[in-house]
Design a protein around this motif. Sequence first.
Motif, PDB file in Angstrom:
ATOM      1  N   THR A  95      13.901 -19.012 -47.591  1.00 36.72           N
ATOM      2  CA  THR A  95      15.356 -18.876 -47.616  1.00 36.72           C
ATOM      3  C   THR A  95      15.749 -17.580 -46.899  1.00 36.72           C
ATOM      4  N   VAL A  96      16.998 -17.502 -46.491  1.00 36.91           N
ATOM      5  CA  VAL A  96      17.487 -16.292 -45.823  1.00 36.91           C
ATOM      6  C   VAL A  96      17.278 -15.074 -46.718  1.00 36.91           C
ATOM      7  N   GLU A  97      17.557 -15.228 -47.991  1.00 33.83           N
ATOM      8  CA  GLU A  97      17.424 -14.118 -48.931  1.00 33.83           C
ATOM      9  C   GLU A  97      15.998 -13.570 -48.959  1.00 33.83           C
ATOM     10  N   ASN A  98      15.041 -14.458 -48.766  1.00 28.50           N
ATOM     11  CA  ASN A  98      13.632 -14.057 -48.861  1.00 28.50           C
ATOM     12  C   ASN A  98      12.943 -13.947 -47.501  1.00 28.50           C
ATOM     13  N   TYR A  99      13.692 -14.102 -46.427  1.00 30.93           N
ATOM     14  CA  TYR A  99      13.077 -14.099 -45.098  1.00 30.93           C
ATOM     15  C   TYR A  99      12.778 -12.668 -44.672  1.00 30.93           C
ATOM     16  N   PRO A 100      11.529 -12.343 -44.340  1.00 34.21           N
ATOM     17  CA  PRO A 100      11.187 -10.982 -43.925  1.00 34.21           C
ATOM     18  C   PRO A 100      11.894 -10.609 -42.617  1.00 34.21           C
ATOM     19  N   VAL A 101      12.451  -9.437 -42.570  1.00 34.41           N
ATOM     20  CA  VAL A 101      13.204  -8.994 -41.401  1.00 34.41           C
ATOM     21  C   VAL A 101      12.323  -8.997 -40.154  1.00 34.41           C
ATOM     22  N   ASP A 102      11.108  -8.508 -40.266  1.00 33.77           N
ATOM     23  CA  ASP A 102      10.221  -8.438 -39.103  1.00 33.77           C
ATOM     24  C   ASP A 102       9.847  -9.825 -38.595  1.00 33.77           C
ATOM     25  N   GLU A 103       9.684 -10.790 -39.506  1.00 38.63           N
ATOM     26  CA  GLU A 103       9.352 -12.147 -39.101  1.00 38.63           C
ATOM     27  C   GLU A 103      10.532 -12.794 -38.375  1.00 38.63           C
ATOM     28  N   PHE A 104      11.747 -12.552 -38.871  1.00 37.91           N
ATOM     29  CA  PHE A 104      12.944 -13.087 -38.206  1.00 37.91           C
ATOM     30  C   PHE A 104      13.029 -12.550 -36.782  1.00 37.91           C
ATOM     31  N   ARG A 105      12.813 -11.250 -36.641  1.00 42.01           N
ATOM     32  CA  ARG A 105      12.877 -10.626 -35.316  1.00 42.01           C
ATOM     33  C   ARG A 105      11.800 -11.185 -34.392  1.00 42.01           C
ATOM     34  N   ARG A 106      10.604 -11.441 -34.925  1.00 41.16           N
ATOM     35  CA  ARG A 106       9.515 -11.983 -34.107  1.00 41.16           C
ATOM     36  C   ARG A 106       9.888 -13.347 -33.541  1.00 41.16           C
ATOM     37  N   ILE A 107      10.480 -14.193 -34.360  1.00 45.10           N
ATOM     38  CA  ILE A 107      10.864 -15.533 -33.913  1.00 45.10           C
ATOM     39  C   ILE A 107      11.922 -15.439 -32.816  1.00 45.10           C
ATOM     40  N   VAL A 108      12.907 -14.583 -33.009  1.00 44.29           N
ATOM     41  CA  VAL A 108      13.964 -14.412 -32.005  1.00 44.29           C
ATOM     42  C   VAL A 108      13.390 -13.827 -30.712  1.00 44.29           C
ATOM     43  N   ASP A 109      12.474 -12.874 -30.838  1.00 43.45           N
ATOM     44  CA  ASP A 109      11.868 -12.263 -29.654  1.00 43.45           C
ATOM     45  C   ASP A 109      11.155 -13.296 -28.795  1.00 43.45           C
ATOM     46  N   ILE A 110      10.454 -14.220 -29.415  1.00 38.85           N
ATOM     47  CA  ILE A 110       9.701 -15.223 -28.660  1.00 38.85           C
ATOM     48  C   ILE A 110      10.611 -16.344 -28.170  1.00 38.85           C
ATOM     49  N   ASN A 111      11.384 -16.930 -29.062  1.00 34.90           N
ATOM     50  CA  ASN A 111      12.149 -18.122 -28.716  1.00 34.90           C
ATOM     51  C   ASN A 111      13.375 -17.834 -27.857  1.00 34.90           C
ATOM     52  N   LEU A 112      14.089 -16.758 -28.156  1.00 36.25           N
ATOM     53  CA  LEU A 112      15.301 -16.454 -27.400  1.00 36.25           C
ATOM     54  C   LEU A 112      15.035 -15.461 -26.272  1.00 36.25           C
ATOM     55  N   LEU A 113      14.506 -14.281 -26.604  1.00 41.62           N
ATOM     56  CA  LEU A 113      14.247 -13.303 -25.548  1.00 41.62           C
ATOM     57  C   LEU A 113      13.195 -13.816 -24.577  1.00 41.62           C
TER      58      LEU A 113
END
Length: 245
Positions: A95-113
């Motif tokens: 869930t968003v509440e439990n989603y690790p900040v670093d993991e969220f950033r990693r996904i965005v870095d790969i998929n979007l950036l």
Amino acid sequence: MNFNNRTAVITGGAQGIGGAVAERLASLGARIAIWDLDQALSSEAARRLGNGSIAMSVDIASWTSVSETTQRTLDAFGKVDILVNSAGVAGMNATVENYPVDEFRRIVDINLLGTFHTNKAILPTMRSNNYGRIVNIASIAGKEGNPNASAYSASKAAVIGFTKSLGKELAAHDIAVNCVTPAAARTRIFDQMSQEHIDYMLSKIPRNRFLEVGEAAAMIAWLASEENSFTTAAVFDLSGGRATY
């Protein structure tokens, strides 16, 4: 469709949808540069493809890595006509509440950036030749949002918006930029997901099965071909009836 004398960069091209696209385009005459983190797997894939195909290790989340790999590809092929950006990760389920900040950033870095980096790096050679076909792989999750997959859903929604923006920027050139929004295909990306999440995705597909990678490759091949001379900045559905828009 004829891809003779065309060169294609396919990120994540060692396996999955990217691998199926590489096989399809190579069978139609294209020379393929597989960009993938797994050098051993991509080298074996390039060997199977033949037709002068090559494999290069690249981290699409790194602009430096993408820039250097682009130059090495141009040194080998002289030009790039086609980019299929298939590399991506699903990330963990939480869930968003439990989603690790670093993991969220990693996904965005790969998929979007990563999508931004590869598109930006390849564009100069396409503009200089006034020809190019770019296909970015988004996801039905980018349209509809999957619960417990906020990072993935958000990153793929961003890929859709990015593709539409770039397609409009290049509309005066013979450079088409489109994306596809597949439902889940049974590839190694499933290894990153919980069984509960996999079952949820299947339950949402009216065709009641997962996408076959060959089906995705068939649509992507047309988008990457000269026959696609008008459509740009568009989103093509591959969701088996799931999409509501």
